[in-house]
Design an enzyme around this catalytic site. Structure first.
Site, PDB file in Angstrom:
ATOM      1  N   HIS A  21       0.837  -1.205   0.000  1.00 54.98           N
ATOM      2  CA  HIS A  21       0.000   0.000   0.000  1.00 54.98           C
ATOM      3  C   HIS A  21       0.874   1.258   0.000  1.00 54.98           C
ATOM      4  CE1 HIS A  21      -3.558   2.447   1.226  1.00 54.98           C
ATOM      5  NE2 HIS A  21      -2.622   3.179   1.801  1.00 54.98           N
ATOM      6  N   GLU A  22       1.843   1.298   0.906  1.00 59.28           N
ATOM      7  CA  GLU A  22       2.699   2.476   1.000  1.00 59.28           C
ATOM      8  C   GLU A  22       3.615   2.611  -0.214  1.00 59.28           C
ATOM      9  OE1 GLU A  22       1.943   4.581   3.101  1.00 59.28           O
ATOM     10  OE2 GLU A  22       0.703   3.353   4.410  1.00 59.28           O
ATOM     11  N   HIS A  25       1.872   4.681  -2.853  1.00 60.40           N
ATOM     12  CA  HIS A  25       2.071   6.120  -2.647  1.00 60.40           C
ATOM     13  C   HIS A  25       3.480   6.536  -3.076  1.00 60.40           C
ATOM     14  CE1 HIS A  25      -1.696   6.542  -0.575  1.00 60.40           C
ATOM     15  NE2 HIS A  25      -1.343   5.803   0.466  1.00 60.40           N
TER      16      HIS A  25
END
Length: 445
Positions: A21-22, A25
């Site tokens: 998920h990170e 980003h």
């Protein structure tokens, strides 16, 4: 040891999802020219870190293992504001609103793309699972009333072919949430084909207290109990059970399937059962006195031959990718609909579960094998992506809401409004987490 196994399975399931998920980003921020100051797995105080790359990004592990974050060069915070004029162009807040939307949306998108990849890989690998043959059901169940009978196999639901039990469960669960009738194409035990309909009114939405399949009377076929091995000096061996014996019933009551034999033994600790057994062409009566196990239940100390009818569901690469994408899309839509029903009071708050439930399921699925565990990770990845898209301040969805309003109004929200919304969002998240943990504990105590 069981707790340790569950804890490790939980970390192996959730850790990679948070990192992925990170990374979503991080990758999009880098592509948009934003400087990344820190990539942290975990929240709170940094316990380990190293700096790498041209920008000397700090890669860190923090004290609290739930969650993570990516910290950008950001002029809103004095601690992360650009120190040099040359860095101002790489300030997150100096990017146009569409770039900021892309960077924030990349985290949930990464989770959904990972779910597609995992589902597709599982479809390509092939999964051995129970078929859609039905166990005999009680006469007062909706399935029986609709005309279904034990030994029949469901081949399609509302025109959608189903091969394995997981496909059937998914289709029925989807219809239960949608409140739609289930139109079933069925192959009878004698080979004939017929149609059956279970009305939406008979279905119950999934939840901790309700399984849509069991509510309808749908359960997977289990064959008769056939002894594969009798443990030496165990209760079964002392009774005279031998490999190949078919246990037909106990105390004059016939068994419909192996599960009934198991239940009969468990509920008769220390009490003698008169078993009706078929051995070759002979029928015998054997006296079995189950031993008493640590839980106070009866124990026969026999291993039964596999009683499930199993099929292998496998697809080629292109088909697997399509099926993985479709499964992820349907699961995402279904999750949003369930959240909407919880918010509007149409579904119980008991459906909100937290880290304890996730850890429990992680441990259970890990014990079932790698394929099952990866399937569970794919489901959690969808849930993590959907959760982060909710329009709650402090979540990605909250920031997307801010930027959407900026697109509509032509100017960003004031810092005062954002500050108030952030505090409200933190309070709401704490309340939701407390409710989730309460539900987890109440369902397990």
């Amino acid at each position: 040891m069981s707790f340790l196994y569950t804890a490790v399975a939980f970390l192996l399931a959730l850790g990679p999802l948070i990192i992925f998920h990170e990374l979503g980003h991080y990758w999009v921020a880098r592509a948009c020219g934003v400087k990344v100051l820190r990539f942290s797995v975990g929240m709170g105080k940094v316990v380990w870190s190293r700096r790498f790359g041209k920008d000397q990004t700090e890669w860190a592990v923090s004290a609290l293992p739930l969650g993570g974050y990516v910290q950008f060069l950001d002029s809103r915070d004095p601690a992360t504001a650009p120190k040099e004029e040359s860095e101002r162009a790489r300030d997150f807040m100096r990017q146009n609103v569409w770039k900021r939307i892309a960077i924030v949306a990349a985290g949930p998108a990464a989770n959904l793309l990972l779910a597609i990849a995992l589902f597709a890989a599982l479809f390509m690998h092939g999964l051995e699972e129970p078929g859609t043959k039905l166990r005999p059901m009680a006469s007062n169940t909706p399935a029986y009333v609709a005309g279904l009978r034990g030994g029949d196999s469901i081949v399609a639901v509302n025109g959608e072919p189903v091969v394995g039990w997981s496909d059937l469960r998914w289709q029925v669960t989807h219809l239960a949430v949608e409140r739609q009738d289930a139109h079933l194409d069925v192959r009878g035990a004698n080979g004939s084909r017929y149609a059956a309909t279970i009305p939406a009114a008979a279905m119950r939405e999934p939840g901790p207290d309700a399984d849509p399949m069991s509510t309808l009377g749908l359960d997977v076929w289990i064959g008769m109990p056939v002894v594969e091995k009798a443990v030496e000096d165990g209760a079964g061996a002392r009774a005279g059970l031998q490999p190949g014996d078919v246990v037909l019933g106990a105390d004059g009551k016939p068994f419909a399937h192996a599960a009934e034999f198991v239940q009969a033994v468990r509920t008769a600790p220390g009490r003698t059962l008169q078993l009706q057994v078929r051995r070759g062409s002979q029928e015998l009566v054997l006296a079995l006195t189950p031993a008493i196990d640590a839980k106070g239940q009866g124990l026969a100390a026999v291993a039964l031959a596999p009683a499930l009818e199993r099929v292998t569901v496998q697809s080629g690469p292109a088909e697997a990718l399509v099926k993985g994408t479709r499964r992820t899309w349907e699961m995402t839509a279904l999750t949003f609909k369930m959240i909407g029903k919880i918010v509007t009071g149409q579904a119980s708050l008991k459906n909100i579960t937290g880290p304890i439930a996730i850890a429990d399921y992680a441990g259970q699925t890990a014990r079932m094998g790698l394929a099952t565990f990866l399937g569970f990770i794919a489901v959690v990845s969808v849930s993590l992506g959907v959760m982060n898209l909710l329009p709650i301040p402090v979540l990605d969805g909250g920031h997307l809401l801010y930027y959407s309003l900026e697109v509509l109004t032509g100017r960003p929200l004031s810092e005062r409004i954002q500050g108030f919304a952030q505090r409200a969002g933190v309070a709401l998240l704490f309340m939701l987490m407390a409710l989730a943990i309460f539900n987890d504990l109440s369902q397990r105590l």
